[in-house]
Design an enzyme around this catalytic site. Structure first.
Site, PDB file in Angstrom:
ATOM      1  CE  LYS A  14      -2.076  -0.836   3.794  1.00 54.02           C
ATOM      2  NZ  LYS A  14      -1.681  -2.075   4.538  1.00 54.02           N
ATOM      3  NE  ARG A  89      -3.656  -1.086  10.442  1.00 54.52           N
ATOM      4  CZ  ARG A  89      -2.617  -0.669   9.761  1.00 54.52           C
ATOM      5  NH1 ARG A  89      -2.672   0.542   9.311  1.00 54.52           N
ATOM      6  NH2 ARG A  89      -1.517  -1.437   9.615  1.00 54.52           N
ATOM      7  NE  ARG A 128       7.695  -2.919   5.400  1.00 54.20           N
ATOM      8  CZ  ARG A 128       6.414  -2.791   5.339  1.00 54.20           C
ATOM      9  NH1 ARG A 128       5.706  -2.553   4.440  1.00 54.20           N
ATOM     10  NH2 ARG A 128       5.706  -2.757   6.645  1.00 54.20           N
ATOM     11  NE  ARG A 134       6.831  -0.274   9.593  1.00 55.51           N
ATOM     12  CZ  ARG A 134       5.848  -0.233   9.103  1.00 55.51           C
ATOM     13  NH1 ARG A 134       5.482  -0.031   8.091  1.00 55.51           N
ATOM     14  NH2 ARG A 134       4.878  -1.024   9.677  1.00 55.51           N
ATOM     15  NE  ARG A 146       2.799  -4.903  11.234  1.00 58.51           N
ATOM     16  CZ  ARG A 146       3.928  -4.573  10.488  1.00 58.51           C
ATOM     17  NH1 ARG A 146       5.016  -5.512  10.573  1.00 58.51           N
ATOM     18  NH2 ARG A 146       3.828  -4.086   9.464  1.00 58.51           N
TER      19      ARG A 146
END
Ligand code: AMP
Length: 188
Positions: A14, A89, A128, A134, A146
């Protein structure tokens, strides 16, 4: 003004695609994750509140999130359009967003759902995590939380907009450029 929701699980691309929509079409990306990370980096009160939720892969409470989102949206009322990335969300956030749109005489143009193969997401996020810096990408347990939170709390948002006839689906599995072409066809 166009108001698009870019929808999909963590790791579906996204953020990457929203940034391209911003540079190619002048649509403003409003990413609640980026906003929280900005607050966190600046060690604000909001950032400190958000941090414990983010580190665990859980959702920051709706009230806080909606307030932050509304403030950001108001800064961009003169944009040709916005892309909501990572918001709403929860059903409560979707209802709050509808309420905000009503108040401002706006409406959600469409929700674009990026369909991806769930098995690939953990690998993508771990990959990633090697470069994103992160904390929530670097830990497999947090990633699994998540994805679980997405299943339980976020995926119902899709039906919410399906009931309004606003959902467009694209295949999010291909190369970044190919996915972008599908997306571009939805926002043109
Ligand atoms: P993201 O960058 O979209 O993957 O978001 C990173 C983290 O920020 C999430 O795991 C949540 O802890 C928090 N977050 C981002 N957007 C929201 C939202 N709309 N509601 C609640 N928490 C959020």
């Amino acid at each position: 003004m166009k108001n698009y929701i870019l929808f999909g699980p963590p790791g579906s691309g996204k953020g990457t695609q929203a940034k391209r929509l911003e540079s190619d079409y002048g649509l403003v990306q409003i990413s609640t994750g980026d906003l929280f990370r900005y607050e966190l980096g600046n060690k604000t009160e909001l950032g400190q509140l958000a941090q414990s939720y983010m580190d665990q892969g859980r959702l920051v409470p709706d009230e806080v999130t909606v307030k932050m989102l509304a403030r950001k949206y108001n800064e961009h009322r003169d944009a040709p359009g916005v892309i909501f990335d990572g918001f709403p969300r929860t059903i409560a956030q979707a209802e709050a967003l509808d309420h905000l749109m009503d108040q401002l005489d706006e409406e959600i143009t469409a929700l674009i759902s990026m369909d991806v193969d769930k098995d690939e997401l953990v690998q993508r996020l771990l990959e990633r995590g090697k470069t994103s810096g992160r904390a929530d990408d670097a830990n497999e347990e947090v990633i699994r939380t998540r994805l679980q939170v997405y299943e339980n709390e976020t995926s119902p948002v899709l039906s919410y907009y399906e009931n309004q006839g606003k959902v467009q689906r694209i295949n999010g599995m291909g190369a970044i450029n190919i996915v972008f072409q599908s997306l571009a066809a939805c926002v043109r």
